[in-house]
Design an enzyme around this catalytic site. Structure first.
Site, PDB file in Angstrom:
ATOM      1  N   TYR A  80      89.278  48.346  13.348  1.00 40.45           N
ATOM      2  CA  TYR A  80      87.854  48.404  13.744  1.00 40.45           C
ATOM      3  C   TYR A  80      87.560  49.708  14.487  1.00 40.45           C
ATOM      4  O   TYR A  80      86.486  50.282  14.360  1.00 40.45           O
ATOM      5  CB  TYR A  80      87.471  47.187  14.605  1.00 40.45           C
ATOM      6  CG  TYR A  80      86.903  46.057  13.785  1.00 40.45           C
ATOM      7  CD1 TYR A  80      87.725  45.246  13.007  1.00 40.45           C
ATOM      8  CD2 TYR A  80      85.525  45.821  13.751  1.00 40.45           C
ATOM      9  CE1 TYR A  80      87.208  44.222  12.234  1.00 40.45           C
ATOM     10  CE2 TYR A  80      84.999  44.796  12.978  1.00 40.45           C
ATOM     11  CZ  TYR A  80      85.849  44.003  12.226  1.00 40.45           C
ATOM     12  OH  TYR A  80      85.332  42.998  11.452  1.00 40.45           O
TER      13      TYR A  80
ATOM     14  N   ASP B 180      84.395  27.656  19.348  1.00 37.92           N
ATOM     15  CA  ASP B 180      85.708  28.022  18.794  1.00 37.92           C
ATOM     16  C   ASP B 180      85.581  29.410  18.176  1.00 37.92           C
ATOM     17  O   ASP B 180      84.722  29.613  17.297  1.00 37.92           O
ATOM     18  CB  ASP B 180      86.110  26.976  17.739  1.00 37.92           C
ATOM     19  CG  ASP B 180      87.577  27.073  17.391  1.00 37.92           C
ATOM     20  OD1 ASP B 180      88.035  28.198  17.080  1.00 37.92           O
ATOM     21  OD2 ASP B 180      88.264  26.044  17.439  1.00 37.92           O
TER      22      ASP B 180
ATOM     23  N   ASN C 160      86.265  37.821  14.314  1.00 36.73           N
ATOM     24  CA  ASN C 160      84.895  37.451  14.712  1.00 36.73           C
ATOM     25  C   ASN C 160      84.466  38.163  15.996  1.00 36.73           C
ATOM     26  O   ASN C 160      83.333  38.624  16.112  1.00 36.73           O
ATOM     27  CB  ASN C 160      84.787  35.938  14.901  1.00 36.73           C
ATOM     28  CG  ASN C 160      84.778  35.206  13.574  1.00 36.73           C
ATOM     29  OD1 ASN C 160      84.325  35.753  12.566  1.00 36.73           O
ATOM     30  ND2 ASN C 160      85.275  33.981  13.557  1.00 36.73           N
TER      31      ASN C 160
ATOM     32  N   ASN D  25      87.055  26.762  23.700  1.00 34.22           N
ATOM     33  CA  ASN D  25      86.994  25.496  22.966  1.00 34.22           C
ATOM     34  C   ASN D  25      87.747  24.385  23.710  1.00 34.22           C
ATOM     35  O   ASN D  25      87.877  23.283  23.209  1.00 34.22           O
ATOM     36  CB  ASN D  25      87.557  25.646  21.539  1.00 34.22           C
ATOM     37  CG  ASN D  25      89.064  25.816  21.514  1.00 34.22           C
ATOM     38  OD1 ASN D  25      89.689  26.021  22.551  1.00 34.22           O
ATOM     39  ND2 ASN D  25      89.658  25.742  20.333  1.00 34.22           N
TER      40      ASN D  25
ATOM     41  N   GLY E  49      92.491  25.114  27.829  1.00 28.82           N
ATOM     42  CA  GLY E  49      91.788  25.399  29.072  1.00 28.82           C
ATOM     43  C   GLY E  49      91.171  24.129  29.634  1.00 28.82           C
ATOM     44  O   GLY E  49      91.182  23.081  28.988  1.00 28.82           O
TER      45      GLY E  49
ATOM     46  N   VAL F  73      94.735  32.555  32.511  1.00 26.84           N
ATOM     47  CA  VAL F  73      94.400  33.961  32.773  1.00 26.84           C
ATOM     48  C   VAL F  73      92.886  34.166  32.783  1.00 26.84           C
ATOM     49  O   VAL F  73      92.327  34.810  33.686  1.00 26.84           O
ATOM     50  CB  VAL F  73      95.041  34.881  31.697  1.00 26.84           C
ATOM     51  CG1 VAL F  73      94.534  36.309  31.817  1.00 26.84           C
ATOM     52  CG2 VAL F  73      96.560  34.838  31.791  1.00 26.84           C
TER      53      VAL F  73
ATOM     54  N   TYR G  70     102.373  32.894  16.466  1.00 22.33           N
ATOM     55  CA  TYR G  70     101.877  33.582  17.670  1.00 22.33           C
ATOM     56  C   TYR G  70     102.234  35.073  17.631  1.00 22.33           C
ATOM     57  O   TYR G  70     101.355  35.919  17.755  1.00 22.33           O
ATOM     58  CB  TYR G  70     102.479  32.912  18.897  1.00 22.33           C
ATOM     59  CG  TYR G  70     101.994  33.466  20.215  1.00 22.33           C
ATOM     60  CD1 TYR G  70     100.687  33.239  20.659  1.00 22.33           C
ATOM     61  CD2 TYR G  70     102.847  34.200  21.037  1.00 22.33           C
ATOM     62  CE1 TYR G  70     100.250  33.729  21.885  1.00 22.33           C
ATOM     63  CE2 TYR G  70     102.411  34.685  22.266  1.00 22.33           C
ATOM     64  CZ  TYR G  70     101.116  34.452  22.685  1.00 22.33           C
ATOM     65  OH  TYR G  70     100.689  34.941  23.898  1.00 22.33           O
TER      66      TYR G  70
HETATM   67  P1  NAD Z   1      95.837  29.471  28.168  1.00 20.93           P
HETATM   68  O1  NAD Z   1      96.340  28.579  27.093  1.00 20.93           O
HETATM   69  O2  NAD Z   1      95.826  28.964  29.564  1.00 20.93           O
HETATM   70  O3  NAD Z   1      94.403  30.025  27.833  1.00 20.93           O
HETATM   71  C1  NAD Z   1      93.927  30.222  26.533  1.00 20.93           C
HETATM   72  C2  NAD Z   1      92.484  29.779  26.486  1.00 20.93           C
HETATM   73  O4  NAD Z   1      91.966  30.009  25.181  1.00 20.93           O
HETATM   74  C3  NAD Z   1      92.321  28.280  26.770  1.00 20.93           C
HETATM   75  O5  NAD Z   1      91.277  28.074  27.679  1.00 20.93           O
HETATM   76  C4  NAD Z   1      92.014  27.686  25.406  1.00 20.93           C
HETATM   77  O6  NAD Z   1      91.261  26.497  25.477  1.00 20.93           O
HETATM   78  C5  NAD Z   1      91.270  28.833  24.757  1.00 20.93           C
HETATM   79  N1  NAD Z   1      91.340  28.804  23.283  1.00 20.93           N
HETATM   80  C6  NAD Z   1      92.429  28.637  22.504  1.00 20.93           C
HETATM   81  N2  NAD Z   1      92.092  28.681  21.200  1.00 20.93           N
HETATM   82  C7  NAD Z   1      90.742  28.898  21.158  1.00 20.93           C
HETATM   83  C8  NAD Z   1      89.802  29.027  20.121  1.00 20.93           C
HETATM   84  N3  NAD Z   1      90.169  28.940  18.830  1.00 20.93           N
HETATM   85  N4  NAD Z   1      88.507  29.231  20.445  1.00 20.93           N
HETATM   86  C9  NAD Z   1      88.108  29.294  21.732  1.00 20.93           C
HETATM   87  N5  NAD Z   1      88.957  29.174  22.764  1.00 20.93           N
HETATM   88  C10 NAD Z   1      90.262  28.972  22.483  1.00 20.93           C
HETATM   89  O7  NAD Z   1      96.740  30.794  28.082  1.00 20.93           O
HETATM   90  P2  NAD Z   1      96.772  32.051  29.057  1.00 20.93           P
HETATM   91  O8  NAD Z   1      98.114  32.123  29.658  1.00 20.93           O
HETATM   92  O9  NAD Z   1      95.594  32.048  29.949  1.00 20.93           O
HETATM   93  O10 NAD Z   1      96.650  33.237  28.002  1.00 20.93           O
HETATM   94  C11 NAD Z   1      95.434  33.945  27.818  1.00 20.93           C
HETATM   95  C12 NAD Z   1      95.667  35.096  26.849  1.00 20.93           C
HETATM   96  O11 NAD Z   1      96.677  35.972  27.348  1.00 20.93           O
HETATM   97  C13 NAD Z   1      96.150  34.623  25.475  1.00 20.93           C
HETATM   98  O12 NAD Z   1      95.521  35.393  24.478  1.00 20.93           O
HETATM   99  C14 NAD Z   1      97.630  34.914  25.493  1.00 20.93           C
HETATM  100  O13 NAD Z   1      98.133  35.165  24.219  1.00 20.93           O
HETATM  101  C15 NAD Z   1      97.706  36.141  26.387  1.00 20.93           C
HETATM  102  N6  NAD Z   1      99.018  36.233  27.045  1.00 20.93           N
HETATM  103  C16 NAD Z   1      99.329  35.429  28.111  1.00 20.93           C
HETATM  104  C17 NAD Z   1     100.597  35.518  28.681  1.00 20.93           C
HETATM  105  C18 NAD Z   1     100.993  34.674  29.861  1.00 20.93           C
HETATM  106  O14 NAD Z   1     102.143  34.769  30.306  1.00 20.93           O
HETATM  107  N7  NAD Z   1     100.112  33.887  30.423  1.00 20.93           N
HETATM  108  C19 NAD Z   1     101.535  36.424  28.172  1.00 20.93           C
HETATM  109  C20 NAD Z   1     101.177  37.185  27.073  1.00 20.93           C
HETATM  110  C21 NAD Z   1      99.912  37.114  26.528  1.00 20.93           C
END
Ligand code: NAD
Ligand code: UDP
Length: 328
Positions: free
Chosen positions: A175, A74, A115, A50, A54, A30, A161
């Site tokens: 906040y 991170d 943070n 991090n 990704g 996303v 989660y």
């Molecule tokens: P994704 O796993 O592709 O992306 C998450 C990104 O966050 C990755 O690039 C990962 O490396 C990074 N990340 C994870 N932990 C981290 C940390 N501690 N510090 C820095 N970076 C970190 O997932 P996505 O599908 O792109 O989801 C993005 C957001 O949208 C998330 O917060 C997820 O909960 C939310 N979301 C997505 C969906 C979906 O269907 N894709 C549905 C509901 C919510």
């Protein structure tokens, strides 16, 4: 610096021509599509990641653009930056990934969000949390409206989660109430599209990859559980609409079309490979039986609604998956 009427020099904030936007998790599925949109719009985009789930490939085409930069960091650790808006997307989202290290998932959701809220407070930036339909758990209200408080197992395998996102929403509102921070809350429903990690185990990426590589499509349980699938470009427009809009939310952002997993499997057969077979597998624990957003709130207050139907969205992701899987 500038002069006031009395000729005294007064300190003013340096002017930045562009809107400075931080996208945490910007190298993910996303986040990378969101970065594309914001860079094209002319914002100055800082992608922070991090690289747990990704990848650099997701953002490689943006490297070198004058209004894009990447920071490996991170979110569990604080960081000092100067920004105007924060889209907080950093968090593993697929069940396989968030269950891999559940304590880290909970830390990312709680400490990471705290943070980024602290950063927003210091910069007086507007903060948007990408929450999830998982806050509704295995819902007893269908379709789910934002007023529903959910039915979540606090001690199950998915809790790191689900409960993580629930506390992230709580922190966001606290906040706002305690520090008057400008916040936005989006509850994202299942989203799919190009750049989904091939190994993330989510249903759409699994089915499309299986059909393309002539492997059986794996339907978990009896396949009667439902989900509502939204194409990623619709989500990106929803996120930006909420961020730039006047209301906190929470807003459901999803496509209300509801499909059983068996219906999805059959559609993937039709669109991707009519010769693909379907196989049933044991389902995972606490799998929600149904999920469908009620999007009346965002539609009536902000005028957003999804436009890409599931069949068209699946067609749009096939080329990207073929390329990455190395199939014709
Ligand atoms: P994704 O796993 O592709 O992306 C998450 C990104 O966050 C990755 O690039 C990962 O490396 C990074 N990340 C994870 N932990 C981290 C940390 N501690 N510090 C820095 N970076 C970190 O997932 P996505 O599908 O792109 O989801 C993005 C957001 O949208 C998330 O917060 C997820 O909960 C939310 N979301 C997505 C969906 C979906 O269907 N894709 C549905 C509901 C919510
Ligand atoms: N699922 C499936 N086959 C797969 C992967 C998932 O039938 O290969 C089902 C899973 O049991 C769930 C639904 O698809 O009912 C959505 O799962 P996903 O992991 O994509 O997202 P969730 O909504 O559960 O977070």
């Amino acid at each position: 610096m500038s002069q006031n009427g009395a000729g005294t020099l007064i300190k003013t904030k340096p002017r930045c021509e562009r809107n400075r936007v931080l996208v945490t998790g910007g190298a993910g599925f996303v986040g990378s599509h969101l970065c594309d949109y914001l860079v094209a719009r002319g914002d100055h985009v800082i992608c922070l990641d991090n690289f747990f789930t990704g990848s650099k490939e997701n953002i490689a085409h943006l490297i070198g653009k004058p209004n894009f930069e990447v920071i490996r960091h991170d979110v569990v650790e604080p960081i000092l930056l100067e920004v105007d808006q924060i889209f907080h997307c950093a968090c593993p989202a697929s069940p396989i990934h968030y269950k891999y290290n559940p304590i880290k998932t909970a830390k990312t959701s709680f400490l990471g969000t705290m943070n980024m809220l602290g950063l927003a407070k210091r910069c007086k930036a507007r903060f948007l949390i990408t929450s999830t339909s998982e806050v509704y758990g295995d819902p007893l209200e269908h379709p789910q409206r934002e007023t529903y408080w959910g039915n979540v197992n606090p001690i199950g395998e998915r809790s790191c989660y689900d409960e993580g996102k629930r506390v992230a929403e709580t922190l966001t509102m606290d906040y706002h109430r305690e520090h008057n921070l400008q916040v936005r809350i989006v509850r994202i429903f299942n989203t799919y599209g190009p750049r989904m990690a091939l190994d993330d185990g989510r249903v759409v990426s699994n089915f499309v990859a299986q059909a393309l590589t002539n492997k059986p499509i794996t339907v978990y349980g009896d396949g009667q559980q439902t989900r509502s699938f939204q194409y990623v470009s619709d989500l990106v427009k929803g996120l930006v609409t909420v961020m730039d809009g006047p209301e906190i939310g929470p807003f459901n952002v999803g496509n209300p079309g509801e499909f059983t997993m068996l219906e999805l499997a059959k559609l993937v057969q039709e669109v991707v490979n009519p010769n693909a077979t379907i196989e049933y597998r044991e389902n995972t624990a606490d799998d929600p039986k149904c999920r469908k957003p009620d999007i009346t709130k965002i539609k009536t207050t902000l005028g957003w609604e999804p436009v890409v139907p599931l069949r068209e969205g699946l067609e749009r992701m096939v080329d990207d998956f073929k390329k990455r899987l190395g199939v014709e």
